[in-house]
Design an enzyme around this catalytic site. Structure first.
Site, PDB file in Angstrom:
ATOM      1  N   SER A  80      43.547  44.967  52.326  1.00 55.02           N
ATOM      2  CA  SER A  80      42.892  46.111  52.966  1.00 55.02           C
ATOM      3  C   SER A  80      43.102  46.021  54.468  1.00 55.02           C
ATOM      4  CB  SER A  80      41.376  46.127  52.719  1.00 55.02           C
ATOM      5  OG  SER A  80      40.788  47.229  53.404  1.00 55.02           O
ATOM      6  N   ASN A 104      42.646  48.193  39.920  1.00 53.18           N
ATOM      7  CA  ASN A 104      43.882  47.580  39.405  1.00 53.18           C
ATOM      8  C   ASN A 104      43.812  46.058  39.380  1.00 53.18           C
ATOM      9  OD1 ASN A 104      45.149  50.045  38.983  1.00 53.18           O
ATOM     10  ND2 ASN A 104      46.018  50.098  41.041  1.00 53.18           N
ATOM     11  N   LYS A 110      41.175  41.056  34.050  1.00 55.89           N
ATOM     12  CA  LYS A 110      40.700  41.262  32.664  1.00 55.89           C
ATOM     13  C   LYS A 110      41.839  41.005  31.667  1.00 55.89           C
ATOM     14  CE  LYS A 110      39.084  45.047  29.738  1.00 55.89           C
ATOM     15  NZ  LYS A 110      40.185  45.979  29.432  1.00 55.89           N
ATOM     16  N   ALA A 119      37.188  40.196  48.007  1.00 54.36           N
ATOM     17  CA  ALA A 119      36.834  40.079  49.427  1.00 54.36           C
ATOM     18  C   ALA A 119      36.019  41.306  49.809  1.00 54.36           C
ATOM     19  CB  ALA A 119      38.100  40.009  50.276  1.00 54.36           C
ATOM     20  N   TYR A 150      36.029  52.493  55.071  1.00 56.83           N
ATOM     21  CA  TYR A 150      36.075  51.061  54.739  1.00 56.83           C
ATOM     22  C   TYR A 150      34.777  50.658  54.025  1.00 56.83           C
ATOM     23  CZ  TYR A 150      36.746  46.011  55.583  1.00 56.83           C
ATOM     24  OH  TYR A 150      36.909  44.655  55.457  1.00 56.83           O
ATOM     25  N   LYS A 154      34.454  49.466  50.098  1.00 56.15           N
ATOM     26  CA  LYS A 154      34.028  48.105  49.756  1.00 56.15           C
ATOM     27  C   LYS A 154      32.743  48.125  48.912  1.00 56.15           C
ATOM     28  CE  LYS A 154      37.150  45.408  51.686  1.00 56.15           C
ATOM     29  NZ  LYS A 154      37.998  44.499  50.903  1.00 56.15           N
ATOM     30  N   TYR A 164      32.749  45.505  35.746  1.00 61.91           N
ATOM     31  CA  TYR A 164      33.710  44.779  34.899  1.00 61.91           C
ATOM     32  C   TYR A 164      33.109  43.469  34.403  1.00 61.91           C
ATOM     33  CZ  TYR A 164      37.947  47.567  34.828  1.00 61.91           C
ATOM     34  OH  TYR A 164      38.873  48.533  34.551  1.00 61.91           O
ATOM     35  N   THR A 180      35.470  37.058  61.387  1.00 64.98           N
ATOM     36  CA  THR A 180      36.239  35.812  61.328  1.00 64.98           C
ATOM     37  C   THR A 180      37.415  35.929  62.290  1.00 64.98           C
ATOM     38  OG1 THR A 180      35.588  35.595  59.028  1.00 64.98           O
ATOM     39  CG2 THR A 180      37.430  34.236  59.745  1.00 64.98           C
TER      40      THR A 180
END
Ligand code: UDP
Length: 316
Positions: A80, A104, A110, A119, A150, A154, A164, A180
């Site tokens: 991203s 995806n 899976k 992330a 963004y 996220k 999932y 970071t």
């Protein structure tokens, strides 16, 4: 027969954090498949791995179907744009990689029965009204502002990852990454760390946005990578985990520290604050301490000095 090496897929593997993760997995004796469409990542970040037989690079946009032959044990979704300037430059790819790209990649996990690590980000909390931010805080996000591309992508990514997990029983981990910094950041990505270092290196004025009293808490990349590594191999925590450094600075204090460490004589100038710029940010890292026995080790002065040295050596 010799045991097969564990194999990990890292999306955004040519980016700042993705490439450091690739290094760590190679060092741990794993095989790495690095996927990146290079819109913000750079091949320079993984050049040193290109001849390693355990490292494969595939130029691919993970918002489109992903096909990987052979076994996969872990999927880490780090692709991203991640700086406000970049996601404003690429709003649709940012929305797509967080939504379709997460669909995806979690789908790949899976299919392969792999463990999945997403992330995520402190942007989940928006301009937070709770301080410091705990994982239980739901956030204060403007969905339709320029940063919404963004933040909302996220937030969706976290929702589909947990869906999932609940519905398909995929084994998942979610890391919420706070600011970071370190070697391999893109000097032009517009974030405060590369911007100030670049300006100091070129004797330009440091551009403080707003009055500089907004706060951030900066984590050195090596601490962050260690936290993510521990999370990946931890027992499932069942919820997102903040990873970041809880030592908080104002942006003005940070500008002065860059001047001190770089020895630059640059002035500080004030520019308008970007829309929806969070006023304060600092992680509560209680969960990471408890479940991962993790705390950051590198002080800002030390990490920043290494970063300045790296930029001076590697970037014009
Ligand atoms: N910032 C600044 N000058 C710059 C770049 C950023 O004052 O040249 C400020 C920005 O307004 C924000 C903080 O530094 O308050 C951190 O910005 P960054 O883009 O690094 O990331 P963010 O934490 O906002 O996602």
């Amino acid at each position: 027969m010799a045991k097969r090496k564990r194999r990990v897929v890292v999306t955004g593997g040519a980016g700042f954090l993705g490439s450091h993760l690739c290094d760590r997995f190679i060092k741990e004796g794993m095989k790495v498949v690095c996927l990146d469409n290079l819109i913000t990542g750079s091949l320079k970040n993984v050049k040193h791995l290109s001849k390693n037989k355990d490292f494969d690079f595939l130029k691919h946009d993970v918002s489109k179907e992903i096909k990987i032959k052979g076994p996969v044990d872990y999927v880490l979704h780090f692709a991203s744009p991640a700086s406000p300037v970049d996601y404003l430059k690429h709003p649709i790819p940012t929305l797509k990689v967080g939504s379709l790209g997460t669909h995806n990649t979690v789908g790949l996990a899976k299919l392969k029965k792999a463990r999945y690590l997403l992330a995520s980000t402190s942007e989940i909390y928006g301009d937070p009204l709770e301080h410091p931010q705990k994982e239980t805080y739901w956030g204060h996000v403007n969905p339709i502002g320029p940063r919404g591309v963004y933040d909302e992508a996220k937030r969706f990514a976290e929702a589909i990852t947990l869906a999932y997990h609940r519905y398909h029983k995929v084994d998942v981990r979610i890391v919420r990454i706070f600011n970071t910094y370190g070697p391999r950041m893109n000097i032009k990505d517009g974030r405060v760390v590369p911007n100030f270092i670049y300006q100091a290196m070129h004797n330009k004025s440091l551009t403080v946005y707003g009055n500089g009293r907004q706060t951030r808490s900066f984590c050195y990349y090596s601490d962050l990578i260690e936290g993510i590594y521990r999370l990946l191999f931890s027992k499932a925590v069942g919820q997102p985990v903040n990873i970041g450094n809880p030592t908080e600075f104002t942006i003005l204090q940070f500008a002065k520290l860059v001047l001190k460490l770089s020895g630059a004589k640059s002035k500080i100038v004030y520019k308008p604050l970007p829309i929806d710029d969070p006023r304060q940010r600092r992680p509560n890292i209680g969960l990471a301490k408890k479940y991962l026995d993790w705390t950051p080790k590198v002080k800002l002065e030390d990490g920043l000095q290494e970063t300045i040295d790296w930029f001076q050596k590697n970037v014009k």
